[in-house]
Design an enzyme around this catalytic site. Structure first.
Site, mmCIF file in Angstrom:
data_model
loop_
_atom_site.group_PDB
_atom_site.id
_atom_site.type_symbol
_atom_site.label_atom_id
_atom_site.label_comp_id
_atom_site.label_asym_id
_atom_site.label_seq_id
_atom_site.Cartn_x
_atom_site.Cartn_y
_atom_site.Cartn_z
ATOM 1 N N GLY A 112 0.932 -1.251 -0.077
ATOM 2 C CA GLY A 112 0.002 0.049 -0.072
ATOM 3 C C GLY A 112 0.998 1.164 0.007
ATOM 4 N N GLY B 91 -2.805 4.456 16.240
ATOM 5 C CA GLY B 91 -2.447 5.524 17.360
ATOM 6 C C GLY B 91 -2.784 6.856 16.668
ATOM 7 N N LYS C 180 -13.231 5.647 15.722
ATOM 8 C CA LYS C 180 -12.750 7.060 15.748
ATOM 9 C C LYS C 180 -12.969 7.938 14.641
ATOM 10 C CE LYS C 180 -8.559 6.880 13.694
ATOM 11 N NZ LYS C 180 -8.205 7.749 12.871
ATOM 12 N N ARG D 197 -8.449 13.339 7.053
ATOM 13 C CA ARG D 197 -9.204 13.495 5.865
ATOM 14 C C ARG D 197 -10.830 13.002 6.341
ATOM 15 N NH1 ARG D 197 -6.865 8.120 3.249
ATOM 16 N NH2 ARG D 197 -4.955 9.221 4.207
ATOM 17 N N GLU E 63 -11.889 6.865 5.100
ATOM 18 C CA GLU E 63 -11.992 5.299 5.724
ATOM 19 C C GLU E 63 -13.369 5.580 6.636
ATOM 20 O OE1 GLU E 63 -10.632 2.704 5.198
ATOM 21 O OE2 GLU E 63 -8.402 2.854 5.060
#
Length: 336
Positions: free
Chosen positions: A7, A134, A189, A253, A279
């Site tokens: 990736g 994190g 989160k 983002r 995401e």
């Protein structure tokens, strides 16, 4: 020692630079064909972190076979919607004993599986998989700005291998055995960060953002607890630390998408404009599915799901949340 990084987005590019300080060779696998020639010839990723010069011992390829041949470890940094298909394609080149570190954050739709669980299903040998998460914005990590993360693994030796590879004076790494907890925090989160971005874009103040983050952390904790993780994990780097960074930083983002959404921009247009996968937008749906399957109350997630995918208006979303009757602050958690 060769390390393969699967990736070549922002985080994959940044972690390649970190790994290159101790590895003899780091080879990035990229889905995007313009990336390898640029990295190999100019040490620049033409699509992500475009002003960051990668170390000389970092190269890139579009071939799984080339990336993984002779690797002592692999780091997976593929966007969550594509992780299963990517790992399935790479599987034939992955040795059974190859240590793997997952940096992808997300929950798979319909299955509720975390990213390390998806990798384990495709590759087998879950004992050789670790996860890292994190408050780690790639834009800062690649510049050597002080940061920290937590690595969790079923097998301590695997976590220690990646800790020794990536730790530095500016990148502190802590150990955990709560893979479920840290990965659940890392996924959910992002959902809360979108909510904070929408609130900021709609003109709400610091008190509102603190409210969303705090109640969001309680929501994350209920899901972690129901999923079998340790609620204390939510108070650490994977939970509170990552939540604060993602909900407040202009690098996020997820937060910036929320701001844009409040201003009338669609998810499709935002991702096309920024060349980045949000995401949290995918995690909204998979988190809502998971929460319902576990019988967990997740009001912020449920409202975001209606707002992003079911044509709820901002006013309706606010009225839905503000119409709830406040109860005990830490309901739904087993504090024993």
């Amino acid at each position: 020692m060769k390390i393969a990084v699967i990736g070549a987005g922002s985080w994959g590019t940044a972690i390649s630079g970190v790994a290159a300080a101790k590895a003899d060779e780091v080879m990035l696998w990229s889905h995007d064909e313009p990336v390898p020639p640029s990295i190999n010839e100019r040490h620049l990723n033409p699509l992500y972190l475009t002003d960051y010069t990668l170390p000389e011992n970092v190269s890139a390829t579009c071939s799984f076979e080339e990336a993984l041949a002779g690797a002592a470890g692999a780091i997976v940094v593929v966007p969550s919607p594509f992780i299963r298909a990517t790992i399935r394609s790479a599987a034939r080149y992955v040795a059974d004993d190859l240590p793997i570190l997952c940096l992808t954050k997300g929950i798979e739709p319909h299955t509720g599986k975390l990213m390390h669980e998806v990798i384990a299903e495709e590759l087998g040998h879950p004992e050789r998989i670790a996860a890292l998460t994190g408050p780690n914005h790639a834009e800062e990590i690649c510049r050597g700005k002080v940061a920290a993360a937590v690595i969790a693994s079923e097998t301590p030796q695997v976590g220690e291998f990646f800790k020794e590879l990536l730790i530095s004076p500016s990148f502190r790494l802590y150990a955990s055995n709560d893979m479920v907890g840290i990965e659940t925090c890392g996924a959910v989160k992002n959902v809360i960060a979108i909510a904070c971005g929408i609130a900021a874009g709609a003109g709400y103040g610091d008190n509102t953002l603190a409210l969303i983050m705090t109640r969001g952390l309680a929501e994350i904790s209920r899901i972690v607890c129901a999923r079998g993780g340790d609620p204390m994990t939510c108070m650490g780097l994977a939970g509170m630390g990552d939540l604060v960074a993602t909900c407040t930083s202009p690098h996020s983002r997820n937060r910036s998408f929320g701001v844009a959404f409040a201003g009338g921009e669609s998810l499709e247009h935002y991702q096309e404009r920024t060349h980045m996968i949000v995401e949290g937008a995918a995690a909204v749906q998979s988190t809502a599915e998971l929460a319902r399957s576990l019988g967990v109350d997740a009001p912020i997630t449920f409202v975001l799901e209606s707002l992003l995918y079911n044509n709820m208006t901002l006013d309706e979303a606010l009225n839905t949340l503000m119409g709830r009757v406040p109860t005990e602050e830490f309901y739904g958690l087993d504090r024993d």
